[in-house]
Scaffold this motif. Structure first.
Motif, short mmCIF file in Angstrom:
data_model
loop_
_atom_site.label_atom_id
_atom_site.label_comp_id
_atom_site.label_asym_id
_atom_site.label_seq_id
_atom_site.Cartn_x
_atom_site.Cartn_y
_atom_site.Cartn_z
N VAL A 26 -9.10 51.35 2.72
CA VAL A 26 -10.49 51.22 2.27
C VAL A 26 -11.01 52.58 1.81
O VAL A 26 -10.77 53.61 2.44
N GLU A 54 -7.83 43.20 3.97
CA GLU A 54 -6.70 43.33 3.06
C GLU A 54 -7.19 43.37 1.60
O GLU A 54 -7.86 42.46 1.13
N GLY A 55 -6.86 44.44 0.91
CA GLY A 55 -7.22 44.59 -0.49
C GLY A 55 -8.64 45.05 -0.74
O GLY A 55 -9.04 45.24 -1.90
N ALA A 56 -9.44 45.24 0.30
CA ALA A 56 -10.84 45.63 0.12
C ALA A 56 -10.95 47.10 -0.27
O ALA A 56 -10.31 47.96 0.34
N GLU A 57 -11.77 47.38 -1.27
CA GLU A 57 -12.06 48.77 -1.63
C GLU A 57 -13.23 49.31 -0.81
O GLU A 57 -13.30 50.50 -0.52
N ALA A 80 -5.93 49.60 5.87
CA ALA A 80 -6.06 48.83 4.64
C ALA A 80 -6.28 49.70 3.41
O ALA A 80 -6.28 49.19 2.29
N THR A 102 -15.45 43.66 1.71
CA THR A 102 -15.54 42.83 2.90
C THR A 102 -16.88 43.14 3.56
O THR A 102 -17.20 44.30 3.82
N LYS A 128 -13.84 44.95 -4.81
CA LYS A 128 -13.64 43.97 -3.75
C LYS A 128 -14.22 44.51 -2.45
O LYS A 128 -13.87 45.60 -2.01
N ASP A 166 -7.57 42.95 10.20
CA ASP A 166 -6.59 43.38 9.19
C ASP A 166 -6.54 42.40 8.02
O ASP A 166 -6.50 42.81 6.85
N GLN A 167 -6.57 41.12 8.33
CA GLN A 167 -6.55 40.12 7.27
C GLN A 167 -7.83 40.17 6.44
O GLN A 167 -7.79 40.05 5.21
N GLN A 174 -16.19 40.97 -5.99
CA GLN A 174 -15.65 40.07 -4.98
C GLN A 174 -16.22 40.50 -3.63
O GLN A 174 -16.05 41.65 -3.23
#
Length: 246
Positions: free
Chosen positions: A87, A49-52, A85, A4, A2, A45-46, A26
């Motif tokens: 990352v 969220e969840g991003a590797e 997060a 961003t 994932k 932050d949003q 993703q």
């Protein structure tokens, strides 16, 4: 994975999003149009969220001294949000030879961006690319009139944006380099000659006059913008590309 993609709606960013998505990852674009502001930190932050991995392709709105503060603030906010997060890989796109041209404000700003990334808390990779084919029209417009374009004979080794996208996607999906990945086009050409090739392909009757002081690249001497011996060379040749684009 994932990702961003900061600046994910721009020339390179939108293509990176598409390429990563097509490969089964993703990839979510983050930009002012998606509610993300690198300078205020709003929405970061949003977005992370969840991003590797985070791929930072955002650019300063100006090339002058103000670009230093842009990259300083943006990197501070992005690195802090990335740490919150969790990352695991931060990637930025920079410029071949960026640390060899301190006389240019924008190049000093990009060097600062690289330094901040190296000092940050997250494993990282830096992709350095040469000048994009797609920017030649802008370069021609800087020092032109109705009949003449003035350009220096600065040697460059330009690259197609699509090949930069391939390099960014390759590095981003790999193990963090903690270093630099250089990518360039296959051909070295003086900028003034590249201007002549461009005008001919576009059937533009203006002539190119060699002027060592013309434009931003007039401040650059020698081979400062050429890649090192271990650079990865793309296969797209400018002359073929510009004929199709023209």
């Amino acid at each position: 994975m994932k990702f961003t993609v900061i600046g994910g709606t721009g020339l390179i960013g939108s293509q990176v999003v598409r390429k990563l998505t097509a490969a089964g990852h993703q990839a979510a674009p983050a930009a002012p149009s998606t509610g993300v502001d690198l300078i205020t930190g709003e929405g970061l932050d949003q977005a992370l969220e969840g991003a590797e991995g985070v791929i930072n392709l955002a650019n300063s709105p100006t090339f002058d001294e103000a670009s230093l503060e842009f990259f300083r603030t943006a990197m501070h906010n992005l690195l802090a949000a990335g740490e919150r997060a969790g990352v695991r890989h931060q990637v930025i796109l920079s410029i071949v030879g960026v640390d060899r041209v301190p006389q240019l404000d924008y190049y000093r700003a990009k060097t600062l961006q690289e330094d901040l990334l190296r000092q940050g808390p997250t494993p990282y990779s830096i992709v350095r690319a040469t000048q994009f084919f797609e920017f030649m029209d802008a370069v021609l417009s800087w020092t032109s009139d109705d009949s003449t374009v003035r350009l220096p004979a600065t040697p460059i080794q330009p690259i197609a944006a699509a090949d930069v996208v391939d390099a960014v996607a390759h590095v981003s999906t790999g193990t963090p380099l903690h270093g630099i990945y250089e990518v360039a086009g296959p051909d070295v050409c003086p900028l003034d000659e590249l201007g002549r090739v461009t005008l001919a392909a576009q059937k533009d009757a203006r002539t190119v006059t060699t002027d060592a002081q013309a434009g931003m690249f007039g401040a650059i001497t020698g081979d400062a913008l050429l890649p090192g011996p271990h650079a990865h060379l793309a296969s797209t040749h400018y002359q073929e590309w510009v004929q199709k684009a023209g």
